[in-house]
Design a protein around this motif. Structure first.
Motif, PDB file in Angstrom:
ATOM      1  N   LYS A 238     -15.573 -25.179  26.497  1.00 51.20           N
ATOM      2  CA  LYS A 238     -15.060 -24.089  27.342  1.00 51.20           C
ATOM      3  C   LYS A 238     -14.468 -22.971  26.481  1.00 51.20           C
ATOM      4  O   LYS A 238     -14.586 -21.788  26.804  1.00 51.20           O
ATOM      5  N   ARG A 327     -17.060 -30.959  47.019  1.00 52.93           N
ATOM      6  CA  ARG A 327     -16.920 -29.523  46.754  1.00 52.93           C
ATOM      7  C   ARG A 327     -15.573 -29.008  47.234  1.00 52.93           C
ATOM      8  O   ARG A 327     -14.943 -28.158  46.600  1.00 52.93           O
ATOM      9  N   ARG A 334      -9.170 -25.681  42.247  1.00 50.00           N
ATOM     10  CA  ARG A 334      -9.311 -24.371  41.597  1.00 50.00           C
ATOM     11  C   ARG A 334      -8.396 -23.335  42.245  1.00 50.00           C
ATOM     12  O   ARG A 334      -7.818 -22.491  41.554  1.00 50.00           O
ATOM     13  N   SER A 338      -5.544 -21.489  40.182  1.00 50.52           N
ATOM     14  CA  SER A 338      -5.505 -20.026  40.173  1.00 50.52           C
ATOM     15  C   SER A 338      -4.122 -19.519  40.539  1.00 50.52           C
ATOM     16  O   SER A 338      -3.562 -18.633  39.888  1.00 50.52           O
ATOM     17  N   GLU A 345      -9.699 -16.803  40.622  1.00 49.15           N
ATOM     18  CA  GLU A 345     -10.342 -18.102  40.864  1.00 49.15           C
ATOM     19  C   GLU A 345     -11.566 -18.316  39.983  1.00 49.15           C
ATOM     20  O   GLU A 345     -11.887 -19.435  39.616  1.00 49.15           O
ATOM     21  N   LYS A 346     -12.267 -17.203  39.623  1.00 48.65           N
ATOM     22  CA  LYS A 346     -13.435 -17.361  38.743  1.00 48.65           C
ATOM     23  C   LYS A 346     -13.012 -17.872  37.372  1.00 48.65           C
ATOM     24  O   LYS A 346     -13.768 -18.585  36.700  1.00 48.65           O
ATOM     25  N   LYS A 349     -12.242 -21.838  36.815  1.00 40.43           N
ATOM     26  CA  LYS A 349     -13.326 -22.763  36.476  1.00 40.43           C
ATOM     27  C   LYS A 349     -13.208 -23.269  35.040  1.00 40.43           C
ATOM     28  O   LYS A 349     -13.783 -24.303  34.692  1.00 40.43           O
ATOM     29  N   TYR A 350     -12.482 -22.551  34.197  1.00 41.00           N
ATOM     30  CA  TYR A 350     -12.259 -23.006  32.827  1.00 41.00           C
ATOM     31  C   TYR A 350     -11.268 -24.168  32.777  1.00 41.00           C
ATOM     32  O   TYR A 350     -11.225 -24.907  31.801  1.00 41.00           O
ATOM     33  N   PHE A 353     -12.938 -28.466  36.455  1.00 40.55           N
ATOM     34  CA  PHE A 353     -14.392 -28.605  36.432  1.00 40.55           C
ATOM     35  C   PHE A 353     -14.770 -30.065  36.629  1.00 40.55           C
ATOM     36  O   PHE A 353     -13.925 -30.966  36.521  1.00 40.55           O
ATOM     37  N   TYR A 404      -8.636 -31.344  35.535  1.00 37.86           N
ATOM     38  CA  TYR A 404      -7.741 -30.308  36.059  1.00 37.86           C
ATOM     39  C   TYR A 404      -6.417 -30.339  35.289  1.00 37.86           C
ATOM     40  O   TYR A 404      -6.056 -31.363  34.694  1.00 37.86           O
TER      41      TYR A 404
END
Length: 414
Positions: A238, A327, A334, A338, A345-346, A349-350, A353, A404
């Motif tokens: 990552k 999901r 996430r 965030s 939120e994008k 993802k780091y 996952f 997480y």
């Protein structure tokens, strides 16, 4: 005029003394391409779990060469005709089988160079060295590619019971302290034979083979796929992904020259020109660790936090389970990451996952481990063994993970 004595004896903690029996082997070991393996760890970031696991690909390659020498000696004793030229080629092939590994070995195999396996890069290195040494590696390369007419020789280098696996299980067990991986490699070597151009194990060695397969399974779950090691290696990938994204966005990133080259360029197998190979040969674990040490102070929050996780061993929580995470659960994690970290939120993802890991101790679809009975008939170890659990070990076991940040545990139960 003085000449260098190239017939050396090295001391190894696993096997005792290892002999370099040919000047060409010495010259290959001394070459900068091979010396680079001193700076590539054998078990990636496993030292974050097992502090002793700092051994290198250099150690492993020398160990493989040693047990290849021992195996050739045993096979000759049993009447298998192996010429001096073939023996040297086998030693060269196994010595160089891992020379194409990049930084942190398997952890970053497709992160530095996309879509090119370490075996492919090993062959590119071998072809280059063959030019340097005036074609003296030609037979070794032919065996390595599986193009030599004596097929059992490829099995010594690449099979389900090859010199590579025998050394890394015993070596990784020793340095990590995971005793379950300690196999009796000397007993296995003494049981090797050749029948019908196939590498076989004599019937009385079947229990050592069973132990080998069980040890492989245990080493994967306890060491190679230990959940903390998996989490660390995922964070490593990552970090590189984020650094590449920042570069693409025009944000300045500091790294060594060879690492910067591979972050800026997408290199495929066809792109491996001699110049690119030279640049790859300058890459090792120190480039990655050096970059991460600097990136922990970068102004980008994501890159900085991910880098600190590795440097300070403050790794995320990873949960292994038999079923894939939903999901909805991943999306909720996430969202909370965030909110907690104050990032879009994008970018969450780091930090949150999912994925899967697979362990298959013995692949019955692949080249089998052949057991030779007293009447010289040969069969797959699965059929020859009276251990029912070997059949179970031939089935792949898949576990799913979700990763997480630990501080999310402080909130509502997950």
């Amino acid at each position: 005029m003085s000449t260098i004595n190239k017939l050396k004896i090295l001391n190894d903690p696993i096997y005792g003394f290892i002999s370099i029996t040919d000047p060409l082997l010495y010259d290959l070991i001394q070459h900068p391409y091979f010396q680079r393996l001193r700076r590539i760890t054998q078990m990636g970031l496993s030292y974050l779990v097992y502090p002793g696991a700092h051994h290198t690909r250099f150690h492993h390659a020398l160990g493989c060469m040693h047990i290849m020498q021992r195996t050739v000696s045993v096979l000759r004793f049993k009447g298998v005709d192996i010429s001096a030229e073939e023996e040297n080629a086998l030693c060269i092939a196994i010595l160089l089988h891992d020379i194409g590994h990049g930084p942190f070995s398997h952890a970053m195999e497709h992160s530095i160079v996309e879509g090119v396996s370490h075996e492919d890069i090993s062959l590119i290195f071998m072809d280059s060295l063959n030019e340097t040494f005036n074609g003296k590696l030609s037979l070794a390369i032919k065996i390595f590619r599986g193009e030599y007419h004596r097929k059992f020789m490829l099995q010594l280098i690449s099979s389900q019971l090859d010199m590579d696996r025998m050394d890394y299980l015993k070596r990784d067990s020793f340095y990590s302290g995971v005793a379950e991986g300690n196999i009796n490699s000397e007993r296995l070597i003494q049981m090797f034979n050749v029948e019908g151009d196939k590498l076989v194990i004599e019937e009385k060695g079947i229990y050592s083979v069973e132990k080998f397969i069980v040890a492989r399974r245990l080493m994967y779950w306890q060491a190679y796929l230990h959940k903390t090691s998996v989490a660390a290696e995922l964070i490593l990938t990552k970090i590189l992904k984020r650094a590449r994204q920042l570069l693409h966005d025009g944000i300045e990133i500091n790294a060594s020259e060879p690492l910067m080259f591979f972050m800026k360029h997408t290199i495929n197998k066809e792109d491996f020109t001699p110049d690119v190979l030279k640049k790859f040969s300058y890459l090792d674990d120190f480039d990655i660790i050096g970059a991460i040490k600097g990136w922990q102070f970068h102004s980008d929050f994501v890159l900085s936090e991910l880098s600190k996780m590795i440097i300070n061993r403050d790794l995320p929580k990873i949960r292994l389970q038999s079923d894939k995470a939903s999901r909805e659960e991943v999306a909720e994690l996430r969202r909370r990451a965030s909110e907690k970290l104050g990032i879009p939120e994008k970018d969450a993802k780091y930090f949150v996952f999912e994925g899967k890991v697979k362990n298959q101790a013995y692949n019955k679809e692949g080249e089998p481990i052949h057991i030779m009975h007293k009447d010289r008939t040969v069969e797959d170890v699965i059929q020859a063994s009276d251990q029912l659990n070997l059949k179970a070990l031939s089935r792949p076991v898949t576990k799913y993970y979700v990763c997480y940040p630990k501080h999310l545990l402080e909130e509502a139960a997950i």
